[in-house]
Design an enzyme around this catalytic site. Structure first.
Site, PDB file in Angstrom:
ATOM      1  N   LYS A 485       0.838  -1.194   0.000  1.00 23.56           N
ATOM      2  CA  LYS A 485       0.000   0.000   0.000  1.00 23.56           C
ATOM      3  C   LYS A 485       0.879   1.252   0.000  1.00 23.56           C
ATOM      4  CE  LYS A 485      -0.515  -0.247   5.040  1.00 23.56           C
ATOM      5  NZ  LYS A 485      -1.466  -0.317   6.161  1.00 23.56           N
ATOM      6  N   ARG A 582      -9.903   0.190  15.472  1.00 21.22           N
ATOM      7  CA  ARG A 582      -9.784   1.041  14.289  1.00 21.22           C
ATOM      8  C   ARG A 582     -10.886   0.652  13.308  1.00 21.22           C
ATOM      9  NH1 ARG A 582      -4.007   1.132  11.395  1.00 21.22           N
ATOM     10  NH2 ARG A 582      -4.650  -0.996  10.883  1.00 21.22           N
ATOM     11  N   HIS A 611      -5.856  -7.241  13.832  1.00 22.93           N
ATOM     12  CA  HIS A 611      -4.604  -6.492  13.838  1.00 22.93           C
ATOM     13  C   HIS A 611      -4.166  -6.256  15.279  1.00 22.93           C
ATOM     14  CE1 HIS A 611      -1.802  -4.064  11.377  1.00 22.93           C
ATOM     15  NE2 HIS A 611      -1.610  -3.417  12.507  1.00 22.93           N
ATOM     16  N   ARG A 668       1.162 -11.243   7.892  1.00 21.76           N
ATOM     17  CA  ARG A 668       1.192 -10.063   7.024  1.00 21.76           C
ATOM     18  C   ARG A 668       2.481  -9.285   7.287  1.00 21.76           C
ATOM     19  NH1 ARG A 668      -3.492  -9.836   9.759  1.00 21.76           N
ATOM     20  NH2 ARG A 668      -2.843  -7.920  10.812  1.00 21.76           N
ATOM     21  N   TYR A 710      18.572  31.331   7.722  1.00 16.19           N
ATOM     22  CA  TYR A 710      17.498  32.278   8.012  1.00 16.19           C
ATOM     23  C   TYR A 710      17.327  32.469   9.522  1.00 16.19           C
ATOM     24  CZ  TYR A 710      15.960  32.053   3.145  1.00 16.19           C
ATOM     25  OH  TYR A 710      15.898  32.142   1.781  1.00 16.19           O
ATOM     26  N   CYS A 758      16.218  25.236   4.532  1.00 15.92           N
ATOM     27  CA  CYS A 758      15.699  26.106   3.473  1.00 15.92           C
ATOM     28  C   CYS A 758      14.852  25.284   2.502  1.00 15.92           C
ATOM     29  CB  CYS A 758      16.852  26.766   2.724  1.00 15.92           C
ATOM     30  SG  CYS A 758      18.068  27.565   3.795  1.00 15.92           S
ATOM     31  N   ASP A 760      15.391  24.437  -0.697  1.00 23.30           N
ATOM     32  CA  ASP A 760      16.109  23.454  -1.497  1.00 23.30           C
ATOM     33  C   ASP A 760      17.530  23.208  -0.988  1.00 23.30           C
ATOM     34  OD1 ASP A 760      17.088  25.910  -2.116  1.00 23.30           O
ATOM     35  OD2 ASP A 760      16.619  25.836  -4.254  1.00 23.30           O
TER      36      ASP A 760
END
Length: 763
Positions: A485, A582, A611, A668, A710, A758, A760
């Site tokens: 998933k 859930r 689960h 799983r 910055y 920043c 990039d």
């Protein structure tokens, strides 16, 4: 399909040298590094020129393997091992694969020829997978060992087999023909590849055609006298296609452009092709002929052929440095393949220059003088402006090429790569074509355009290693579902699913139906569970055979009502809430769910699962045991009420590690496959699957009291050396990790982020 150990001696054509622990076989292994399920593995100890497989028996035995096919008794005490002795382990592998093949009554296509086998097989898969469940040779598995390993992949779910068979000398094809027993034969091309293994081309042709001696039909291109005569002498029914023969079954008019016209059984169809070179055209027409023979009409052929995509390692096109086009064919080097690769290069007149980077031509069977004279003629015919030759023999080209063609020669690939390549190529169409030993893929990578210096590297071999680590902890017979998933946790769901399917996991699980559709359209035939089904996509799930997780009475009634009249039986998966809170049915809702299921018999509860909420932390172990008790009670209610008991699964990745007693019928595997497990002893065994890499743009030495970034957030009271790195929050590095929130690894040294991240960059 399983094979019990007591049946193996007869299937292998040998005897039981030493009986040991009985078991069932699902995996065949020739490479000890690829071990997945030891208790179900049969290892073939093959003796090669450099290694003897018998030397790996002891290591595999320690890892749990108990079944070995050998030519002699390996030294050492192996009390539980079954040793099956044969005269030749390769022949025994072929015998077992042949016995497996005989259990299937589906159409099996055998593909052979000098060139084009892998491309035709992969293109057939692209064209046919929307309507057929296909088993095919992985990569170019077509040898005496590769073909039987490919055939072993046949499963009851498959409806069509596509297998290629390659030979390099006399006597090899007979064994492959007996193994494959193809119903349909497809002959691609007769060329120079492996000429040295035969007295002449005629002998090679006769040897290759042996693959078709059991075929109900043989598909080929007519119009070459020697091939036509050999096909007639074969005595099998033929399906011929041709550009020149009006009596052929499929007649093709092709002017060398993107368009061609097909004529079949009185009908006509214009088709647009995604290429213009001769080799691709021929391969595509082989595919069209097979589609027609299998019953597809001309409209379907015309609709699907334009969607053909390039096959990896064969004439891949990519943007290169300084406006270049890179055509990568770093797979093999023979005269036929060279001509096929040069043909599209010569048509690229819009580029300032056409360059061919070539290796020595191997296995041509011709004296070097004659060989490189022919290579020179091909280069001149296709108007090549520059030649870069790599190898010991290729410098002989200089004798046959005019001085107007730029030439440079290097003894090894590494010598060429030491040059400042970025400044040597500009606005050129560059063909990179070399024999595999020269590793020309390194050249293609160096010449490729670098769009961004920040990259996310995915290591599929590491992922498969991690899957095998968990598989080794499973009891015999325990099935494995793997989560793919969210684009397989960001790795790319289709690529991951293909690797998992080849390595024979039992189930895949996705979050939403559209993820499952992508896998089906990519050719994945494994069962796929959808964890978050929605009413709007019920039709899609039925059409693509996607199995929904049902977690509420409302959803159960909705799906049952929708499926009524559309299917006879359709698998679903019931989610039981045992404490995660859930999704899922609780204890009070379960009796109502059973009554609904009895009302709608076309729904088959394939699995019932829950689960675990805290399987990764010891402080929650008592709660985990309580969850199991609740789950077991609910499952018993279901198994009593339903026609057949559902498959049970409870454990996630950390549960596999910490609660082996609750493995039940299936487990799983999620984040563990991708390299993360909270248990230290497991984490040590797992490999890193994802690596995020960036480059240092600049290094500065700053004085005491300097600030960085910055808001002057990075304080350097003592000064220091600062590296600016080409990654920022636009690349997914959160601003919240500024000022030491993360550390980067530079040559293995942890270096904390200084100042604010920043857009990039970071420091």
């Amino acid at each position: 399909m399983d094979y019990n150990s007591e049946k193996l001696p007869g299937l292998l054509g040998g005897s039981c040298l030493q009986p040991g622990k009985p078991g069932r076989i699902t995996q065949l292994l020739i490479d000890s590094r690829l071990l997945q399920q030891p208790e179900h593995t049969l290892f073939f100890a093959i003796r090669g020129e450099r290694r003897d497989g018998h030397e790996y028996v002891a290591s595999l035995y320690e890892q749990g393997v108990r079944h070995f096919v050998v030519e002699y008794q390996p030294a050492g005490p192996f009390p539980e091992a079954n040793f099956y002795q044969v005269e030749d382990t390769v022949r025994a592998l072929q015998r077992l694969a042949a016995a497996h093949r005989q259990q299937f009554r589906i159409p099996v296509v055998g593909i052979t020829g000098s060139n084009g086998k892998t491309i035709v097989k992969e293109w057939l898969f692209q064209l046919l997978h929307p309507t057929h469940r296909i088993c095919r040779s992985p990569k170019s598995y077509n040898s005496q060992i590769g073909l039987p390993l490919s055939v072993w992949g046949l499963k009851p779910v498959h409806e069509l087999g596509l297998f290629e068979a390659g030979i390099s000398q006399v006597g090899e094809m007979s064994a492959l023909a007996d193994l494959l027993r193809c119903n349909i034969g497809l002959f691609t091309h007769l060329g120079a590849a492996h000429d040295e293994g035969f007295s002449d081309r005629e002998q090679k042709l006769q040897e290759k055609l042996q693959l078709f001696r059991y075929a109900d039909r043989v598909i080929y291109r007519s119009g070459q006298k020697n091939i036509d005569q050999a096909m007639q002498a074969l005595g099998r029914p033929l399906f011929r296609w041709s550009t020149t023969d009006d009596t052929a079954d499929l007649q093709v008019h092709w002017p060398g452009s993107h368009r061609c016209e097909l004529r079949y059984q009185g009908a006509h169809q214009a088709v647009r092709l995604p290429f213009t070179d001769e080799a691709s055209f021929e391969n595509a027409m082989h595919c069209a002929a097979l589609m027609l023979y299998l019953g597809h009409n001309l409209d379907e052929v015309g609709e699907r052929l334009p969607r053909l995509e390039a096959v990896g390692m064969r004439l891949e096109r990519s943007a290169g440095v300084n406006g270049c086009l890179i055509i990568n064919d770093s797979y093999n080097a023979d005269l036929d393949g060279l001509e096929a690769a040069l043909s599209p290069l010569g048509q690229l007149q819009q580029y300032r220059k056409r360059t061919a980077i070539l290796s020595d031509v191997l296995q041509s069977g011709l004296p070097d003088q004659q060989l490189y004279r022919q290579v020179a003629r091909l280069l001149l015919r296709h108007q090549i402006d520059r030649v870069v030759g790599i190898g010991e023999s290729i410098p002989q080209l200089q004798q046959h090429l005019p001085g107007a063609i730029e030439q440079a020669y290097y003894p090894r690939t590494a010598d060429f790569l030491q040059q400042p390549l970025h400044h040597q190529f500009e606005r050129e169409a560059v063909l990179v074509k070399g024999a595999r030993p020269f590793a020309f893929e390194r050249i293609a990578r160096r010449l490729a355009e670098k769009v961004h210096q920040t990259t996310l590297e995915v290591d599929l071999s590491a992922l498969l290693h991690n899957v095998r680590i968990y598989q080794r902890r499973l009891r015999p017979g325990t099935r494995l579902a793997v989560m793919v998933k969210a684009a397989a946790y960001g790795l790319g769901s289709l690529e991951v699913a293909r690797a998992l399917e080849f390595h024979q996991v039992d189930y895949l699980a996705v979050a939403y139906a559209d993820e499952g559709v992508e896998l089906r359209e990519g050719g994945i035939s494994l069962p796929i569970m959808v964890l978050n089904p929605e009413e709007a996509v019920f039709d899609t799930m039925l059409r693509y055979q996607l199995e929904p997780e049902i977690y509420s009475l409302r959803l159960l009634r909705q799906f049952a009502a929708f499926a009524e009249g559309r299917v006879e039986r359709f698998p679903i998966h019931l989610k039981l809430d045992t404490g995660m809170h859930r999704l899922g049915f609780n204890d009070e809702e379960l009796p109502q769910a059973v009554e609904v299921l009895k009302t709608y018999p076309w729904l088959q509860v394939r699995t019932a699962f829950s689960h675990l909420a805290g399987s990764d932390e010891a402080e929650h172990d008592s709660f985990t045991h309580q969850q199991y008790q609740r789950y077991n009670s609910m499952w018993e209610q279901l198994s009593t009420a339903l026609p057949e008991p559902p498959i049970r699964h409870l454990l996630n990745s950390s549960g596999i590690t910490r609660f082996p007693q609750y493995q039940l019928d299936m487990v799983r595997l999620g984040i563990g496959a991708y390299g993360i497990d909270p248990a230290p002893e497991m984490q040590e065994q797992l490999r890193t699957v994802l690596s995020l890499r960036a480059r240092i743009s600049q290094i500065k030495t700053l004085p005491p009291g300097a600030t960085v970034g910055y808001s002057r957030a990075g304080q350097l009271p003592q000064g220091g050396r600062i590296a600016t790195v080409s990654i920022g929050y636009a690349d997914g590095l959160p601003r919240a990790v500024s000022n030491g929130g993360y550390a980067l690894s530079i040559h293995g040294q942890r270096t904390p982020i200084v100042g604010n991240v920043c857009m990039d960059m970071c420091m």
